[in-house]
Scaffold this active site. Structure first.
Site, PDB file in Angstrom:
ATOM      1  N   LYS A  12       0.823  -1.210   0.000  1.00 21.38           N
ATOM      2  CA  LYS A  12       0.000   0.000   0.000  1.00 21.38           C
ATOM      3  C   LYS A  12       0.859   1.264   0.000  1.00 21.38           C
ATOM      4  O   LYS A  12       0.574   2.229  -0.711  1.00 21.38           O
ATOM      5  CB  LYS A  12      -0.919   0.011   1.226  1.00 21.38           C
ATOM      6  N   ASP A  68      -9.406   1.843   3.807  1.00 19.85           N
ATOM      7  CA  ASP A  68      -9.876   0.469   3.890  1.00 19.85           C
ATOM      8  C   ASP A  68     -10.443   0.116   2.530  1.00 19.85           C
ATOM      9  O   ASP A  68     -11.075   0.960   1.866  1.00 19.85           O
ATOM     10  CB  ASP A  68     -10.924   0.281   4.989  1.00 19.85           C
ATOM     11  N   ASP A 173      -5.558  -9.434  -6.601  1.00 20.02           N
ATOM     12  CA  ASP A 173      -5.167  -8.962  -7.930  1.00 20.02           C
ATOM     13  C   ASP A 173      -5.101 -10.065  -8.998  1.00 20.02           C
ATOM     14  O   ASP A 173      -5.474  -9.826 -10.151  1.00 20.02           O
ATOM     15  CB  ASP A 173      -3.821  -8.247  -7.864  1.00 20.02           C
TER      16      ASP A 173
END
Length: 213
Positions: A12, A68, A173
């Protein structure tokens, strides 16, 4: 401009830093000496994002943001949603009270593919909510400040593939193919994903706001 991103997730962090660019110095929880687990007990993405940002603001008194993200699958009535990161372990806990919640991407994908099975409705979307808490001084000497709360949302629509494909990215992903593309996020690579993803869209809204400060 320096701002705290309430995460120690390297994936992230790298995505956010790449999207925001050099105009912002994004620091992690570890960078400010925070190593504890921040509670994420909300029932919505919005609640969890704000909960994490408020925890950091209240303890360190710094401007910060938290996110989130959930994968919402139409055929599963929006599941796994807010429980996306812990989807497989929730199933384990339900059958064995001694099990603990964990983030296992491979197990999460396996459960999702198993539950969809041969269902032809593969529609899904990734949704990210970012909660920003801005510390704003209200006098020149900085002795008094107020907090301002802002929320930004990013959505990308797509579908769940029938099998994993691609080696890049993280989370779901390898099984999420965004609309308009014939490859999964894990096949498209970081450069393309960081232009079109749910997190990219939410972060772009965040960046547009931060540039006005």
């Amino acid at each position: 401009m320096k701002i705290v991103f309430a995460t120690n997730n390297e994936h992230k962090l790298s995505e956010i830093r790449a999207i925001l660019g050099s105009s912002f110095e994004v620091v992690s929880l570890a960078d400010i000496g925070c190593h504890e687990d921040i509670p994420e007990t909300g029932t919505t993405l919005e609640e969890n994002a704000l909960m994490k940002a408020e925890y950091i603001y209240n303890k360190y008194h710094l401007s910060c943001f938290a996110d989130d993200t959930g994968l919402e699958v139409e055929a599963l009535d929006g599941a796994p949603g807010v429980y996306s990161a812990r989807y497989a372990s929730l199933e384990s806990v339900a059958s064995d009270s001694q099990q603990t919640l964990s983030h296992d991407s491979e197990a999460n994908m396996a459960r999702l593919l198993r539950e969809l099975a041969n269902n032809n409705n593969r529609k899904a979307r990734f949704r990210t909510v970012i909660a920003l808490i801005e510390k704003k001084d209200v006098c020149p000497c900085g002795c008094t400040s107020i907090k301002l709360v802002h929320k930004f949302e990013g959505i990308v629509n797509g579908e769940i593939t029938r099998e994993k494909s691609g080696a890049e990215g993280f989370g779901y992903d390898p099984i999420f193919r965004p609309d308009g593309y014939d490859k999964t996020f894990a096949e498209l690579g970081a450069d393309i994903k960081n232009q079109i993803s749910h997190r990219a869209r939410a972060t772009q809204k965040l960046a547009e706001y931060l540039k006005t400060l």
